[in-house]
Design a protein around this motif. Structure first.
Motif, mmCIF file in Angstrom:
data_model
loop_
_atom_site.group_PDB
_atom_site.id
_atom_site.type_symbol
_atom_site.label_atom_id
_atom_site.label_comp_id
_atom_site.label_asym_id
_atom_site.label_seq_id
_atom_site.Cartn_x
_atom_site.Cartn_y
_atom_site.Cartn_z
ATOM 1 N N LYS A 7 23.144 125.949 79.161
ATOM 2 C CA LYS A 7 22.699 127.437 78.758
ATOM 3 C C LYS A 7 22.834 127.470 77.525
ATOM 4 O O LYS A 7 24.000 127.706 76.919
ATOM 5 C CB LYS A 7 23.978 127.917 79.703
ATOM 6 C CG LYS A 7 24.094 127.919 81.184
ATOM 7 C CD LYS A 7 23.575 128.876 82.114
ATOM 8 C CE LYS A 7 23.685 128.549 83.389
ATOM 9 N NZ LYS A 7 23.133 129.378 84.479
ATOM 10 N N GLU A 8 21.720 127.617 76.761
ATOM 11 C CA GLU A 8 21.859 127.560 75.490
ATOM 12 C C GLU A 8 21.697 128.981 74.790
ATOM 13 O O GLU A 8 21.925 129.182 73.723
ATOM 14 C CB GLU A 8 20.626 126.998 74.892
ATOM 15 C CG GLU A 8 20.300 125.365 75.038
ATOM 16 C CD GLU A 8 18.996 124.785 74.479
ATOM 17 O OE1 GLU A 8 18.483 125.261 73.516
ATOM 18 O OE2 GLU A 8 18.684 123.980 75.276
ATOM 19 N N PHE A 9 21.415 129.898 75.809
ATOM 20 C CA PHE A 9 21.082 131.481 75.108
ATOM 21 C C PHE A 9 22.056 132.290 75.840
ATOM 22 O O PHE A 9 22.297 132.221 77.099
ATOM 23 C CB PHE A 9 19.553 131.797 75.485
ATOM 24 C CG PHE A 9 18.546 130.685 74.615
ATOM 25 C CD1 PHE A 9 18.205 130.814 73.562
ATOM 26 C CD2 PHE A 9 17.939 129.882 75.557
ATOM 27 C CE1 PHE A 9 17.380 130.149 72.741
ATOM 28 C CE2 PHE A 9 16.983 129.326 74.919
ATOM 29 C CZ PHE A 9 16.625 128.904 73.691
ATOM 30 N N HIS A 10 22.642 133.240 75.126
ATOM 31 C CA HIS A 10 23.396 134.228 75.652
ATOM 32 C C HIS A 10 23.049 135.748 75.370
ATOM 33 O O HIS A 10 22.533 135.957 74.027
ATOM 34 C CB HIS A 10 24.826 133.882 75.751
ATOM 35 C CG HIS A 10 25.268 134.126 74.231
ATOM 36 N ND1 HIS A 10 25.194 132.680 73.374
ATOM 37 C CD2 HIS A 10 25.943 134.717 73.295
ATOM 38 C CE1 HIS A 10 25.793 133.104 72.249
ATOM 39 N NE2 HIS A 10 26.320 134.262 72.230
ATOM 40 N N THR A 20 22.302 131.866 79.750
ATOM 41 C CA THR A 20 20.925 131.517 80.413
ATOM 42 C C THR A 20 20.338 130.301 79.670
ATOM 43 O O THR A 20 20.583 130.019 78.480
ATOM 44 C CB THR A 20 19.848 132.689 80.587
ATOM 45 O OG1 THR A 20 18.693 132.067 81.289
ATOM 46 C CG2 THR A 20 19.483 133.242 79.221
ATOM 47 N N GLU A 21 19.512 129.423 80.558
ATOM 48 C CA GLU A 21 18.752 128.256 79.703
ATOM 49 C C GLU A 21 17.477 128.736 79.512
ATOM 50 O O GLU A 21 16.548 128.042 78.702
ATOM 51 C CB GLU A 21 18.574 127.071 80.593
ATOM 52 C CG GLU A 21 17.862 127.331 81.812
ATOM 53 C CD GLU A 21 18.545 128.062 83.184
ATOM 54 O OE1 GLU A 21 18.062 128.355 84.274
ATOM 55 O OE2 GLU A 21 19.802 128.404 82.988
ATOM 56 N N HIS A 22 16.922 129.973 79.642
ATOM 57 C CA HIS A 22 15.683 130.507 79.166
ATOM 58 C C HIS A 22 15.598 131.370 77.872
ATOM 59 O O HIS A 22 16.629 132.054 77.448
ATOM 60 C CB HIS A 22 15.215 131.606 80.566
ATOM 61 C CG HIS A 22 15.329 131.001 81.729
ATOM 62 N ND1 HIS A 22 14.260 130.020 81.899
ATOM 63 C CD2 HIS A 22 15.908 131.150 82.781
ATOM 64 C CE1 HIS A 22 14.447 129.696 83.241
ATOM 65 N NE2 HIS A 22 15.481 130.290 83.874
ATOM 66 N N SER A 23 14.561 130.903 76.993
ATOM 67 C CA SER A 23 14.626 131.825 75.782
ATOM 68 C C SER A 23 14.033 133.113 75.892
ATOM 69 O O SER A 23 14.120 133.829 74.860
ATOM 70 C CB SER A 23 13.927 130.882 74.779
ATOM 71 O OG SER A 23 12.468 130.622 75.254
ATOM 72 N N TYR A 24 13.126 133.324 77.114
ATOM 73 C CA TYR A 24 12.816 134.869 77.156
ATOM 74 C C TYR A 24 13.396 135.131 78.589
ATOM 75 O O TYR A 24 13.035 134.301 79.533
ATOM 76 C CB TYR A 24 11.319 134.724 77.262
ATOM 77 C CG TYR A 24 10.856 134.605 75.849
ATOM 78 C CD1 TYR A 24 10.324 135.624 75.184
ATOM 79 C CD2 TYR A 24 10.476 133.352 75.057
ATOM 80 C CE1 TYR A 24 9.766 135.457 73.939
ATOM 81 C CE2 TYR A 24 10.275 133.159 73.847
ATOM 82 C CZ TYR A 24 9.743 134.329 73.283
ATOM 83 O OH TYR A 24 9.286 134.167 71.948
ATOM 84 N N LEU A 25 13.489 136.541 78.684
ATOM 85 C CA LEU A 25 13.984 137.045 80.045
ATOM 86 C C LEU A 25 13.087 138.422 80.400
ATOM 87 O O LEU A 25 13.112 138.944 79.313
ATOM 88 C CB LEU A 25 15.266 137.207 80.410
ATOM 89 C CG LEU A 25 16.405 135.935 80.540
ATOM 90 C CD1 LEU A 25 17.740 136.558 80.543
ATOM 91 C CD2 LEU A 25 15.771 135.121 81.751
ATOM 92 N N SER A 26 12.899 138.731 81.538
ATOM 93 C CA SER A 26 12.158 140.002 81.857
ATOM 94 C C SER A 26 13.416 140.921 81.870
ATOM 95 O O SER A 26 14.488 140.527 82.185
ATOM 96 C CB SER A 26 11.533 139.823 82.816
ATOM 97 O OG SER A 26 12.228 139.839 84.091
#
Length: 83
Positions: A7-10, A20-26
């Protein structure tokens, strides 16, 4: 050993930290991860004097440029006051 951090992003919603591991989220993804009711409006807290920005469910938000802080607002009840 080269261990990859999962999980790189918070980000924060109403003061609670989520990862989350996603660099973009909706907007819908953010609400789902934070267990926010689907009919709530999500807002992104902007920096300085910039007005906070509403985030609709299909809007995509980058999480890789700065730590984002969001807040959720229940559905509006404007115009439904007691007379």
């Amino acid at each position: 050993m080269n261990e990859k951090k999962e999980k790189e992003f918070h980000f924060f919603v109403d003061g609670t930290k989520y990862e989350t591991e996603h660099s973009y989220l909706s907007g819908a993804d953010i609400k789902r991860i934070a267990n926010i009711e689907a009919n709530y409006q999500l807002f992104l807290e902007e920096q300085g004097n910039t007005p906070d920005r509403p985030i609709a469910d299909p809007d995509t938000v980058p999480l890789n440029d700065r730590i984002k802080h969001f807040f959720a607002v229940p559905p509006a009840t404007f115009g439904h006051g007691t007379y």
